[in-house]
Design an enzyme around this catalytic site. Sequence first.
Site, PDB file in Angstrom:
ATOM      1  N   PRO A   1       0.853  -1.103   0.152  1.00 40.32           N
ATOM      2  CA  PRO A   1       0.023  -0.101  -0.074  1.00 40.32           C
ATOM      3  C   PRO A   1       0.838   1.209  -0.049  1.00 40.32           C
ATOM      4  O   PRO A   1       1.910   1.315   0.646  1.00 40.32           O
ATOM      5  CB  PRO A   1      -0.703  -0.090   1.416  1.00 40.32           C
ATOM      6  CG  PRO A   1      -0.079  -0.876   2.517  1.00 40.32           C
ATOM      7  CD  PRO A   1       0.660  -2.170   1.224  1.00 40.32           C
ATOM      8  N   GLU A   2       0.516   2.040  -0.835  1.00 39.71           N
ATOM      9  CA  GLU A   2       1.019   3.378  -0.900  1.00 39.71           C
ATOM     10  C   GLU A   2      -0.003   4.540  -0.308  1.00 39.71           C
ATOM     11  O   GLU A   2      -0.801   4.147  -0.003  1.00 39.71           O
ATOM     12  CB  GLU A   2       1.883   3.620  -2.360  1.00 39.71           C
ATOM     13  CG  GLU A   2       2.476   2.653  -2.623  1.00 39.71           C
ATOM     14  CD  GLU A   2       3.146   3.048  -4.210  1.00 39.71           C
ATOM     15  OE1 GLU A   2       3.184   4.141  -4.438  1.00 39.71           O
ATOM     16  OE2 GLU A   2       3.172   2.036  -4.862  1.00 39.71           O
TER      17      GLU A   2
ATOM     18  N   HIS B   1      -6.473 -14.734   7.716  1.00 38.35           N
ATOM     19  CA  HIS B   1      -5.063 -14.084   8.306  1.00 38.35           C
ATOM     20  C   HIS B   1      -5.438 -13.071   9.111  1.00 38.35           C
ATOM     21  O   HIS B   1      -4.805 -11.886   9.173  1.00 38.35           O
ATOM     22  CB  HIS B   1      -4.204 -13.657   7.110  1.00 38.35           C
ATOM     23  CG  HIS B   1      -3.874 -14.551   5.955  1.00 38.35           C
ATOM     24  ND1 HIS B   1      -3.155 -15.512   6.381  1.00 38.35           N
ATOM     25  CD2 HIS B   1      -4.701 -15.060   4.920  1.00 38.35           C
ATOM     26  CE1 HIS B   1      -3.244 -16.682   5.326  1.00 38.35           C
ATOM     27  NE2 HIS B   1      -3.952 -15.992   4.611  1.00 38.35           N
TER      28      HIS B   1
ATOM     29  N   ARG C   1      22.276  15.670  -4.996  1.00 38.60           N
ATOM     30  CA  ARG C   1      22.170  14.291  -4.703  1.00 38.60           C
ATOM     31  C   ARG C   1      22.408  13.726  -5.877  1.00 38.60           C
ATOM     32  O   ARG C   1      21.848  13.870  -7.156  1.00 38.60           O
ATOM     33  CB  ARG C   1      20.515  13.859  -4.184  1.00 38.60           C
ATOM     34  CG  ARG C   1      20.577  14.382  -2.870  1.00 38.60           C
ATOM     35  CD  ARG C   1      19.010  14.101  -2.214  1.00 38.60           C
ATOM     36  NE  ARG C   1      19.022  12.744  -2.176  1.00 38.60           N
ATOM     37  CZ  ARG C   1      18.208  12.092  -1.403  1.00 38.60           C
ATOM     38  NH1 ARG C   1      16.837  13.049  -0.754  1.00 38.60           N
ATOM     39  NH2 ARG C   1      17.693  10.981  -1.189  1.00 38.60           N
TER      40      ARG C   1
ATOM     41  N   ARG D   1       1.404 -11.293   4.895  1.00 40.55           N
ATOM     42  CA  ARG D   1       2.722 -11.423   5.187  1.00 40.55           C
ATOM     43  C   ARG D   1       3.290 -10.900   6.713  1.00 40.55           C
ATOM     44  O   ARG D   1       4.417 -11.080   6.972  1.00 40.55           O
ATOM     45  CB  ARG D   1       3.714 -10.349   4.161  1.00 40.55           C
ATOM     46  CG  ARG D   1       3.357 -10.583   2.887  1.00 40.55           C
ATOM     47  CD  ARG D   1       3.865 -11.785   2.134  1.00 40.55           C
ATOM     48  NE  ARG D   1       5.377 -11.551   2.195  1.00 40.55           N
ATOM     49  CZ  ARG D   1       6.063 -10.971   1.364  1.00 40.55           C
ATOM     50  NH1 ARG D   1       5.664 -10.654   0.107  1.00 40.55           N
ATOM     51  NH2 ARG D   1       7.491 -10.966   1.517  1.00 40.55           N
TER      52      ARG D   1
END
Length: 265
Positions: free
Chosen positions: A2-3, A88, A149, A107
């Site tokens: 998920p973002e 789960h 950077r 997970r």
Amino acid sequence: MPELPEVETERGRLAARLEGRRIETARIDDARLTRPDDPAWVAARLAGEHVDAVERRGKYLVVRLTGGEVLLVHLRMTGGFRYGPASHERAVLELDDGTRIAYRDVRRFGTWLLLDPEEAEKHLGIRLGPEPLGRRFTTAYLAGRLAGRKAPVKAAILDQRTVAGLGNIYADESLWYGRIHPLRPAGELSAEEVARLRQGIRRALRLGIGRQGADLGDGTYAGGRMQHEFRVYGRTGEPCDRCGTPIAKTRAGGRGTWYCSTCQA
Ligand SMILES: [Zn+2]
């Protein structure tokens, strides 16, 4: 994984059920979820609490309790809330109106941290840059973060301290919208390119929120429609929606990365 848009979608659904309610009982079955704290201790603290607000910061859910404590939930790979029976299950909350909320996580990388408000602010503050859809995320800010950077720009925007909430999918989509090649050294972007990148990030995330995130077919974020709007992610060989060039795949920052070699320079 998920973002920001998937977490925001979870937040909205959770807030609708949890805000203003009292947690009657709490059960946490997985010690990994709360470590280093004892899951029974966390569950005992949650039971009897009223929930003031369910907020989001980056990819964290921030559950504010009337008693003053804050539950920080990070879904990591496969965490999510369900409002009926779920496989789960790692934790279950029962509310004063009879609602049953299950936390499921295939997970088991998700985390629940119960902190006082100052600790929670500190925890988030050292890990997260500004919200990409908030006022602090200006072009000048982003230019300052990228300056000097050498890392690929994609790696730079995946760094949660640069901007909070992007992961692999929305980083690729943002770079396509901004017409920036993912492997460009971050510090070499012109001011105009940084402005385009910022707009691309905001556009990709707004679209993702509007589509209730992406459902990648594993049942974790079911109901999202963003997967039908991907411009590059996972589309190797398909024509670019802007110029027709077949979408290419490479690696950036150790992650599979999709882009258009013609219109992302
Ligand atoms: Zn193109």
